[in-house]
Design a protein around this motif. Structure first.
Motif, PDB file in Angstrom:
ATOM      1  N   LYS A  55     -96.928 -13.305  -3.853  1.00 13.43           N
ATOM      2  CA  LYS A  55     -98.103 -14.100  -4.288  1.00 13.43           C
ATOM      3  C   LYS A  55     -98.730 -14.616  -2.896  1.00 13.43           C
ATOM      4  O   LYS A  55     -98.393 -14.943  -2.033  1.00 13.43           O
ATOM      5  CB  LYS A  55     -97.736 -15.450  -5.198  1.00 13.43           C
ATOM      6  N   GLY A  56    -100.002 -14.215  -2.788  1.00 12.10           N
ATOM      7  CA  GLY A  56    -101.025 -14.393  -1.869  1.00 12.10           C
ATOM      8  C   GLY A  56    -100.935 -13.512  -0.924  1.00 12.10           C
ATOM      9  O   GLY A  56    -101.694 -13.725   0.249  1.00 12.10           O
ATOM     10  N   PRO A  91     -96.524 -15.943   2.420  1.00 12.10           N
ATOM     11  CA  PRO A  91     -97.585 -15.767   3.562  1.00 12.10           C
ATOM     12  C   PRO A  91     -98.783 -14.863   3.117  1.00 12.10           C
ATOM     13  O   PRO A  91     -98.585 -13.969   2.131  1.00 12.10           O
ATOM     14  CB  PRO A  91     -96.746 -15.009   4.801  1.00 12.10           C
ATOM     15  N   ARG A  92    -100.032 -15.507   3.811  1.00 11.22           N
ATOM     16  CA  ARG A  92    -101.127 -14.474   3.550  1.00 11.22           C
ATOM     17  C   ARG A  92    -100.934 -13.108   4.278  1.00 11.22           C
ATOM     18  O   ARG A  92    -101.673 -12.231   3.877  1.00 11.22           O
ATOM     19  CB  ARG A  92    -102.351 -15.382   3.912  1.00 11.22           C
ATOM     20  N   ALA A  93    -100.409 -13.208   5.384  1.00 11.29           N
ATOM     21  CA  ALA A  93    -100.140 -11.904   6.242  1.00 11.29           C
ATOM     22  C   ALA A  93     -98.783 -11.802   6.749  1.00 11.29           C
ATOM     23  O   ALA A  93     -97.966 -12.717   6.809  1.00 11.29           O
ATOM     24  CB  ALA A  93    -101.117 -11.816   7.420  1.00 11.29           C
ATOM     25  N   VAL A  94     -98.323 -10.509   6.866  1.00  5.38           N
ATOM     26  CA  VAL A  94     -96.995 -10.365   7.446  1.00  5.38           C
ATOM     27  C   VAL A  94     -97.167  -9.331   8.633  1.00  5.38           C
ATOM     28  O   VAL A  94     -97.821  -8.385   8.429  1.00  5.38           O
ATOM     29  CB  VAL A  94     -95.963  -9.717   6.423  1.00  5.38           C
ATOM     30  N   VAL A  95     -96.466  -9.710   9.985  1.00  4.00           N
ATOM     31  CA  VAL A  95     -96.459  -9.149  11.035  1.00  4.00           C
ATOM     32  C   VAL A  95     -95.062  -8.260  11.063  1.00  4.00           C
ATOM     33  O   VAL A  95     -93.951  -9.303  11.059  1.00  4.00           O
ATOM     34  CB  VAL A  95     -96.909  -9.376  12.220  1.00  4.00           C
ATOM     35  N   LEU A 107     -86.896 -14.190   1.110  1.00  3.19           N
ATOM     36  CA  LEU A 107     -87.497 -15.084   1.902  1.00  3.19           C
ATOM     37  C   LEU A 107     -89.122 -15.012   2.163  1.00  3.19           C
ATOM     38  O   LEU A 107     -89.905 -15.981   2.042  1.00  3.19           O
ATOM     39  CB  LEU A 107     -86.905 -15.087   3.084  1.00  3.19           C
ATOM     40  N   VAL A 108     -89.670 -13.897   2.074  1.00  2.67           N
ATOM     41  CA  VAL A 108     -91.135 -13.671   2.131  1.00  2.67           C
ATOM     42  C   VAL A 108     -91.675 -14.264   0.955  1.00  2.67           C
ATOM     43  O   VAL A 108     -92.780 -14.818   0.710  1.00  2.67           O
ATOM     44  CB  VAL A 108     -91.377 -12.000   2.010  1.00  2.67           C
ATOM     45  N   GLN A 109     -90.929 -13.710  -0.263  1.00  2.05           N
ATOM     46  CA  GLN A 109     -91.667 -14.363  -1.445  1.00  2.05           C
ATOM     47  C   GLN A 109     -91.612 -15.806  -1.790  1.00  2.05           C
ATOM     48  O   GLN A 109     -92.524 -16.505  -2.297  1.00  2.05           O
ATOM     49  CB  GLN A 109     -90.742 -13.714  -3.023  1.00  2.05           C
TER      50      GLN A 109
END
Length: 527
Positions: free
Chosen positions: A132-133, A106-110, A100-102
C-alpha cells in the motif's frame, strides 16, 4: 571543528563536519575513501532528486542494501528533506522481507538489484501492487523494468540550493529519521519510530562516554539497518568527526583484512560476531595494538565471552552496552573503571540524562537486588511503533517511560544486571528461572560453543528448562556431564531438566539467537 556538534538535526551535523573538515575521511569502503564533504554533496544531490520525484517530508523510503556508501547517501538525503528511511536487511529471506515492506508501507524503496540468489528487481516489481502506498522503486547500479530508475540517475543534476534550503527549513528534531525493526528474537518485529532528536541523544551520550575523537577509527560490523550500525556505530563517529570502516556484511576474514589496512581503534559487535572473529584461524595474527575499546552489545555478554575478549585484547577496555531499537541506540554502558569480570555480569549504568528503574508487576519501583522489568526514560526513547497503537500503548507510558520487556535487578552500586526477557522466564518447581542465568554457566564449559534456553510445558513440574547446546568442534560431552557442571554453580531448581545437542541454532538477520523459532519448533514437533 572544536568539540562535538551541538546541532539537533542529522543533516546539519554532516554539513558542519563537511565545512569544518571537508577533506577528512568519513568512510572507508574497500579502498575508497569518502570525505565528509563528498558525502554531504552526494546526499544533497540525492535529496534534490527525491524532491523532484515528489518525495517529501513525512514520506518513508525503504532501503534494501548492505553497509555501503549508497545506504548512507539515502539516509542523509532523506534526513535533509524530512523523510525517514526504513531499514530492510537483505539477510531476511525474500518472503520475510516482503512482509516488512508491506508492514512499513514506504512511498519509495531503494534496493540493490540482487544479493546472492535473491532478485530484488523481480521481487519488488511482482509485488509492488501488494504494498500500500508504494509508488517508486530505485535500484542501485542500474535500472529495473517498468520504468524503475537507477538511484544514480537521481544524482545527475546539481541541486537547486534554494529548493533544498526550503525543504530543510521545515525539518524538526521531532521528525522521524528512521524506522528500525526490532530484532524479533522472541516475537514479531515492530518498526520503532526513531527521530532526529532521539537518535542524536543516544549517539551523543555514547560518544561522550566512550571519549571518541576524530582520531578514532571504527570497525563497523553491525548492519546500518539496525541501531547497532546506524546509531551506535555511524552516528557516534559522525559526532566526533572520526571515520567508519564500512563492511557490506560481517565476515571474519574481511574484518581482519580491513583492520590490517585501516587500523581501527574501536571495534563493536554482537556477542556472536565477537565469537566468530576470535574463532577465525587468522585472528592470532591480527595487530590489536591500536584498539583501545571493544564494545559488545545486542544480547547478554556471557562471562566466558568477556574473559576471551580480555585475553584477545589485553590493552583494550571492554565495554558492555545496553540499548534497543526503542531507545534509538545505546542507553546504558559499563564505566571505564569497570573490571572486565564485572563487565561479564552487568550492562552498567545509564548515560547521564537518561533514567532507569526496576519495576514490579504492580507498577511500583523495586528496591535494590529485586528482579523486575527495566523501564527507561530519556530523550533517546522513540515515539512508538509505526501503525501499531496497541503495542505502542503497552510499551510506552504517558509520562515518557519505555517498558523494555527486559528483566533485571539493580545492585547496591547502581549497576543493572540483566536476567533476560520477561517472556523468556519460566517457572520450574514453582520458582522463577531466567534462562540467561543457566546459559551463562553452560557457556563456560569448555565443550560448549553456543547455548540457548527456553521454558516448555511439563505435566509434573508445570514448566521445565530446555537448553539447546552447540558443542565446540572436536569436543565431546553429554547431558549428564553438563547437568553435573550446572549443579556446582546453580540452585537445584535452576538445573536444566532437558539438554538437547544441535549443530547450529536459528539466528536473526542481526546474528542473534532466535528463541521464538526454537519455541515454535518444539510446539510443532515436540523435539
Amino acid at each position: 571543528m572544536s568539540g562535538m556538534s551541538q546541532a539537533n538535526l542529522m543533516g546539519q551535523i554532516l554539513k558542519e563536519m563537511a565545512e569544518a573538515a571537508p577533506d577528512a575521511p568519513a568512510y572507508y569502503f574497500y579502498g575508497r575513501e569518502i570525505s565528509f564533504k563528498e558525502m554531504d554533496d552526494l546526499s544533497d544531490k540525492l535529496a534534490y532528486g527525491f524532491l523532484k520525484e515528489g518525495i517529501l517530508r513525512g514520506d518513508r523510503i525503504g532501503i534494501i542494501a548492505l553497509n555501503q556508501p549508497e545506504w548512507l547517501a539515502v539516509y542523509f538525503a532523506a534526513a535533509k528533506i524530512g523523510a525517514a528511511v526504513v531499514g530492510l536487511s537483505p539477510r531476511h529471506p525474500a518472503p520475510e522481507l516482503l512482509k516488512l515492506v508491506q508492514r512499513s508501507r514506504p512511498r519509495a524503496v531503494v534496493s540493490l538489484k540482487n544479493v546472492g540468489d535473491t532478485d530484488y528487481v523481480e521481487l519488488l516489481e511482482q509485488n509492488k501492487s501488494k504494498v500500500k502506498g508504494l509508488e517508486f522503486c530505485y535500484f542501485i547500479g542500474g535500472e529495473g523494468a517498468n520504468g524503475c530508475k537507477s538511484l544514480e540517475s537521481l544524482m545527475e543534476e546539481e541541486p537547486d540550493q534554494e529548493l533544498l534550503a526550503a525543504a530543510y527549513a521545515q525539518v524538526e528534531p521531532e521528525d522521524e529519521i528512521m524506522f528500525a525493526f526490532t530484532s524479533g528474537t522472541t516475537g514479531q518485529p515492530k518498526a520503532a519510530a526513531i527521530t532526529h532528536k532521539s537518535q542524536i541523544a543516544s549517539a551523543r551520550a555514547q560518544t561522550k562516554h566512550v571519549r571518541v575523537t576524530s582520531k578514532d577509527v571504527l570497525m563497523l560490523t553491525s548492519p546500518l539497518s539496525h541501531v547497532g550500525g546506524i546509531t551506535i556505530g555511524m552516528a557516534s563517529m559522525l559526532l566526533a568527526g572520526g571515520p567508519t570502516i564500512l563492511l557490506p556484511v560481517f565476515l571474519p576474514e574481511e574484518v581482519l583484512n580491513q583492520a590490517a589496512e585501516y587500523h581501527p581503534t574501536i571495534i563493536g559487535g554482537f556477542p556472536t560476531t565477537h565469537h566468530m572473529l576470535m574463532a577465525h584461524e587468522g585472528f592470532d595474527k591480527m595487530d590489536v595494538s591500536n584498539i583501545r575499546v571493544i564494545i559488545t552489545g545486542g544480547s547478554n555478554a556471557e562471562p566466558d565471552l568477556v574473559e576471551r575478549l580480555h585475553r584477545a585484547y589485553p590493552e583494550s577496555t571492554i565495554m558492555n552496552l545496553y540499548g534497543l531499537s526503542e531507545s534509538s541506540g545505546g542507553a546504558l554502558m559499563t564505566p571505564w573503571n569497570c573490571h572486565y569480570t564485572m563487565v561479564g555480569r552487568t550492562v552498567g549504568k545509564p548515560f547521564p540524562g537518561f533514567d532507569v528503574k526496576i519495576v514490579g508487576l504492580d507498577g511500583r519501583e523495586l528496591p535494590v537486588n529485586e528482579t523486575g522489568e527495566v523501564w527507561l526514560k530519556g530523550d533517546c526513547v522513540v515515539t512508538g511503533y509505526f501503525d501499531m497503537p496497541e503495542e505502542t500503548a503497552k510499551t510506552f507510558d504517558q509520562t515518557g517511560w519505555l517498558r523494555t520487556g527486559d528483566m533485571a535487578y539493580k545492585d547496591e552500586e547502581g549497576f543493572i544486571i540483566l536476567m533476560g526477557r520477561r517472556t523468556e522466564m519460566y517457572i520450574q518447581e514453582g520458582l522463577n528461572v531466567f534462562p540467561v542465568e543457566v546459559e551463562d554457566i553452560l557457556s563456560t564449559h569448555p565443550a560448549v560453543d553456543m547455548v540457548a534456553g527456553i521454558g516448555i510445558p511439563d505435566p509434573v513440574y508445570g514448566e521445565v528448562g530446555r537448553y539447546y547446546v552447540v558443542p565446540n568442534p572436536g569436543s565431546e560431552t553429554n547431558e549428564d556431564e553438563l547437568r553435573s557442571f550446572c549443579i556446582q554453580s546453580l540452585a537445584d531448581y535452576k538445573v536444566p531438566k532437558q539438554i538437547v545437542f544441535r549443530q547450529d541454532l536459528p539466528m536473526t538477520a542481526l546474528g542473534k539467537i532466535k528463541k521464538s523459532d526454537l519455541r515454535r519448533e518444539f510446539e510443532n514437533t515436540g523435539k
